[in-house]
Write a protein that holds these residues in place. Structure first.
Motif, short mmCIF file in Angstrom:
data_model
loop_
_atom_site.label_atom_id
_atom_site.label_comp_id
_atom_site.label_asym_id
_atom_site.label_seq_id
_atom_site.Cartn_x
_atom_site.Cartn_y
_atom_site.Cartn_z
N ARG A 115 43.93 19.87 -32.93
CA ARG A 115 44.93 19.50 -31.86
C ARG A 115 43.81 19.38 -30.58
O ARG A 115 42.53 19.46 -30.51
CB ARG A 115 45.62 20.86 -31.32
CG ARG A 115 46.68 21.10 -32.57
CD ARG A 115 47.58 19.89 -32.86
NE ARG A 115 48.50 19.79 -31.55
CZ ARG A 115 49.75 20.06 -31.35
NH1 ARG A 115 50.14 20.98 -32.00
NH2 ARG A 115 50.34 19.63 -30.34
N LYS A 116 44.33 18.67 -29.58
CA LYS A 116 43.69 18.21 -28.57
C LYS A 116 42.51 19.16 -27.82
O LYS A 116 41.49 18.86 -27.43
CB LYS A 116 44.52 17.43 -27.36
CG LYS A 116 43.60 16.95 -26.41
CD LYS A 116 44.60 16.24 -25.14
CE LYS A 116 45.34 17.14 -24.49
NZ LYS A 116 46.22 16.49 -23.55
N PRO A 117 42.99 20.40 -27.33
CA PRO A 117 42.05 21.51 -26.83
C PRO A 117 40.50 21.44 -27.79
O PRO A 117 39.65 21.73 -27.22
CB PRO A 117 42.74 22.69 -26.90
CG PRO A 117 44.21 22.45 -26.75
CD PRO A 117 44.20 21.21 -27.57
N ARG A 118 41.07 21.76 -29.09
CA ARG A 118 39.71 21.65 -30.17
C ARG A 118 39.04 20.40 -29.82
O ARG A 118 37.63 20.47 -30.11
CB ARG A 118 40.19 22.02 -31.41
CG ARG A 118 39.07 22.24 -32.45
CD ARG A 118 38.47 23.56 -32.32
NE ARG A 118 37.44 23.76 -33.08
CZ ARG A 118 36.32 24.06 -32.97
NH1 ARG A 118 35.87 24.21 -31.86
NH2 ARG A 118 35.45 24.21 -33.84
N VAL A 119 39.70 19.36 -30.12
CA VAL A 119 39.04 18.08 -29.92
C VAL A 119 38.10 18.01 -28.66
O VAL A 119 36.99 17.59 -28.62
CB VAL A 119 40.08 16.68 -30.12
CG1 VAL A 119 39.34 15.64 -29.95
CG2 VAL A 119 40.48 16.86 -31.64
N LEU A 120 38.73 18.31 -27.52
CA LEU A 120 38.10 18.36 -26.51
C LEU A 120 36.81 19.13 -26.39
O LEU A 120 35.69 18.81 -25.85
CB LEU A 120 38.93 18.63 -25.14
CG LEU A 120 40.13 17.40 -24.82
CD1 LEU A 120 40.79 18.02 -23.82
CD2 LEU A 120 39.47 16.22 -24.40
N ALA A 121 36.80 20.62 -26.89
CA ALA A 121 35.76 21.32 -26.98
C ALA A 121 34.63 20.65 -27.89
O ALA A 121 33.29 20.70 -27.54
CB ALA A 121 36.25 22.44 -27.60
N LEU A 122 34.92 19.94 -28.93
CA LEU A 122 34.11 19.52 -29.70
C LEU A 122 33.31 18.34 -29.28
O LEU A 122 32.09 18.20 -29.36
CB LEU A 122 34.79 19.18 -31.01
CG LEU A 122 35.13 20.25 -32.10
CD1 LEU A 122 35.94 19.56 -33.23
CD2 LEU A 122 33.80 20.90 -32.71
N ILE A 123 34.04 17.38 -28.60
CA ILE A 123 33.34 16.15 -28.23
C ILE A 123 32.81 16.47 -26.64
O ILE A 123 31.97 15.53 -26.36
CB ILE A 123 34.48 14.97 -27.99
CG1 ILE A 123 35.33 15.22 -27.39
CG2 ILE A 123 34.65 14.93 -29.96
CD1 ILE A 123 36.45 13.87 -27.31
N GLY A 124 32.98 17.10 -26.00
CA GLY A 124 32.58 17.57 -24.49
C GLY A 124 32.85 16.72 -23.50
O GLY A 124 32.36 16.49 -22.48
N ILE A 125 33.98 16.28 -23.65
CA ILE A 125 34.31 15.07 -22.60
C ILE A 125 35.92 15.54 -21.94
O ILE A 125 36.46 16.52 -22.97
CB ILE A 125 34.53 13.69 -22.89
CG1 ILE A 125 35.53 13.37 -24.14
CG2 ILE A 125 33.17 13.10 -23.25
CD1 ILE A 125 35.86 11.95 -24.46
N GLY A 126 36.35 15.19 -21.03
CA GLY A 126 37.65 15.58 -20.48
C GLY A 126 38.74 14.69 -21.08
O GLY A 126 38.87 13.72 -21.77
N ASN A 127 40.11 15.07 -20.49
CA ASN A 127 41.20 14.71 -21.17
C ASN A 127 41.28 13.29 -20.55
O ASN A 127 41.71 12.24 -21.67
CB ASN A 127 42.38 15.41 -20.38
CG ASN A 127 43.73 15.17 -20.95
OD1 ASN A 127 43.77 14.93 -22.22
ND2 ASN A 127 44.83 15.20 -20.11
N THR A 128 41.01 12.89 -19.43
CA THR A 128 41.05 11.50 -18.87
C THR A 128 40.23 10.67 -19.62
O THR A 128 40.36 9.41 -20.11
CB THR A 128 40.95 11.39 -17.47
OG1 THR A 128 41.84 12.35 -16.69
CG2 THR A 128 41.10 10.03 -17.00
N SER A 129 38.93 11.08 -19.99
CA SER A 129 37.98 10.35 -20.67
C SER A 129 38.25 10.04 -22.10
O SER A 129 38.20 9.12 -22.68
CB SER A 129 36.47 10.85 -20.53
OG SER A 129 35.97 11.19 -19.19
N LEU A 130 39.00 11.20 -22.53
CA LEU A 130 39.40 10.96 -24.08
C LEU A 130 40.34 9.84 -24.20
O LEU A 130 40.17 8.97 -24.98
CB LEU A 130 40.09 12.34 -24.49
CG LEU A 130 40.79 11.99 -25.64
CD1 LEU A 130 39.81 12.02 -26.97
CD2 LEU A 130 41.56 13.40 -25.90
#
Length: 61
Positions: free
Chosen positions: A7-22
């Motif tokens: 899910r998104k919170p885990r993806v953001l933590a793994l890749i190190g970028i923010g929601n908007t950048s994703l």
């Protein structure tokens, strides 16, 4: 073969970028698109994220 869905919170933590950048990267085609899980739920395949991270490592070095 099973493939874990992240899910998104885990993806953001793994890749190190923010929601908007994703979502900007998805729109540009630079990041894998999410998989629709339900009416209001999406996730990403772990293998897609790992492949994306591996491709980033080769570009940096």
């Amino acid at each position: 073969m099973t493939n874990e869905i992240l899910r998104k919170p885990r993806v953001l933590a793994l890749i190190g970028i923010g929601n908007t950048s994703l979502y900007a990267a998805i729109k540009r085609g630079d990041f894998p698109a999410p998989v629709k899980l339900g009416v209001r739920a999406v996730g990403w395949r772990r293998s897609d994220i790992e492949n994306w991270l591996a491709s980033r490592e080769t570009k940096v070095t």
